[in-house]
Write a protein that holds these residues in place. Sequence first.
Motif, PDB file in Angstrom:
ATOM      1  N   THR A  51     -46.193  42.064  84.445  1.00  0.00           N
ATOM      2  CA  THR A  51     -45.462  42.452  83.234  1.00  0.00           C
ATOM      3  C   THR A  51     -44.376  43.486  83.513  1.00  0.00           C
ATOM      4  O   THR A  51     -43.705  43.934  82.578  1.00  0.00           O
ATOM      5  N   ARG A  69     -42.190  34.575  76.862  1.00  0.00           N
ATOM      6  CA  ARG A  69     -41.261  35.176  75.915  1.00  0.00           C
ATOM      7  C   ARG A  69     -39.973  35.632  76.608  1.00  0.00           C
ATOM      8  O   ARG A  69     -38.898  35.585  76.034  1.00  0.00           O
ATOM      9  N   GLU A 113     -47.365  40.916  72.887  1.00  0.00           N
ATOM     10  CA  GLU A 113     -48.204  39.972  72.169  1.00  0.00           C
ATOM     11  C   GLU A 113     -48.361  40.462  70.724  1.00  0.00           C
ATOM     12  O   GLU A 113     -48.970  41.506  70.464  1.00  0.00           O
ATOM     13  N   THR A 114     -47.824  39.704  69.793  1.00  0.00           N
ATOM     14  CA  THR A 114     -47.749  40.169  68.411  1.00  0.00           C
ATOM     15  C   THR A 114     -49.094  40.244  67.695  1.00  0.00           C
ATOM     16  O   THR A 114     -49.188  40.830  66.613  1.00  0.00           O
ATOM     17  N   THR A 115     -50.135  39.667  68.282  1.00  0.00           N
ATOM     18  CA  THR A 115     -51.455  39.759  67.656  1.00  0.00           C
ATOM     19  C   THR A 115     -52.185  41.053  68.021  1.00  0.00           C
ATOM     20  O   THR A 115     -53.261  41.326  67.488  1.00  0.00           O
ATOM     21  N   THR A 143     -48.808  46.929  82.149  1.00  0.00           N
ATOM     22  CA  THR A 143     -49.003  46.719  80.718  1.00  0.00           C
ATOM     23  C   THR A 143     -49.352  48.053  80.057  1.00  0.00           C
ATOM     24  O   THR A 143     -48.771  48.428  79.030  1.00  0.00           O
TER      25      THR A 143
END
Length: 392
Positions: free
Chosen positions: A57, A153, A227-229, A207
Amino acid sequence: MSLYAKRGVSAQKEEVHAAIQQLDQGLYPQAFCKIYADFLGGDANWVNIMHADGAGTKSILAYLYWKETGDASVWRGIAKDAVAMNLDDLLCVGITDNLLFSSTIDRNKSVITGAVLQEVINGTQAFFDQLRGFGVNIHYLGGETADVGDVVRTIAVNGTMTARWPKSKLITNEKIAPGDVIVGFASAGQAVYESAYNSGLGSNGLTSARHDVLHKYYAEKYPETFETTLSDEVVYIGKNKMTDTMEVPGYGAISVGKLLLSPTRTYAPLMKRILDEHFDAINGLIHCSGGGQTKCMKYLPRPLKITKDHLFEPPPIFRLIQENSGADNREMYQVFNMGHRLEIFTNADTAAALISIAQEFNIEAKLVGKVEAAERSSLVLKGTFGELVYEY
């Protein structure tokens, strides 16, 4: 539950290890990389190794820096990360030359331009050209670049490194034994082959580093970077922006973005010298990547007590991460390298010679610990933070 776990990441990769339990562990189960018979050449005296890794990441940090500053050259550092994370694992089984590399780049074309791809690909070749000057020859055999916006993404930069190597020149960690000392090699500073200060962060724990240090501003402006969740309480919870600066003793003020994006230090030029001159005295090699200072415990040949009681003072980037996140020392030392990302198990006499060679490359090195007999494996870390004990 730790912040690391809440973000859907595991420092110890328990589920991954469970998934691969039934796979062939190779010829030398304690070796840092899986080593197999010479399927390519059919020679009983040689082995094959194929290793896959990447920048992880950290590429999201590069994306943020590029979007905020317009500086596309930052992607060359990501190219180095993808290479070093493969190369330095292979160094830990003794391989230093005649390697093959194939890159895999997955991008979301709607946000990652062709100019970025050029920086990554050309940066990879430039890094190989530099390493060749130190006798480390890596052959770039192309790879795959895919537009997979439904999968990623932004961009994922990975690679696979392959070697064919003589059995007589392998380090398999089977010789690690009571009485060994551990030499640690700093992850931070500026080696003679580096063009700027290296924060020492590497490509593990990014991350957490990104979300712990950077401001909620990035969640609002760049929702494609997380991660939008995830719960809002773990997304970009820090106080800093990429352009904020931090004072680094001896190097002046450096932006937080550059500290987070320091290319993963490769120890290849150093290890080439060490293995050429002291191969027979090297009992074990560990790349303190995923798992940080606990990494060594996965590769012990028998139950042993490992004590690291002369650890490096953590470089500024790790203090910044901890101040922002509030993570305790136990978590910090099993997620990040905290100051040294390479360690060699050897005898006391050879240790002095290894430290001297490191000085020639302007890499700080010192005795960080020792190995003792034990009925059950354990790891003891000591420093200004006190004492941490990990039982296995």
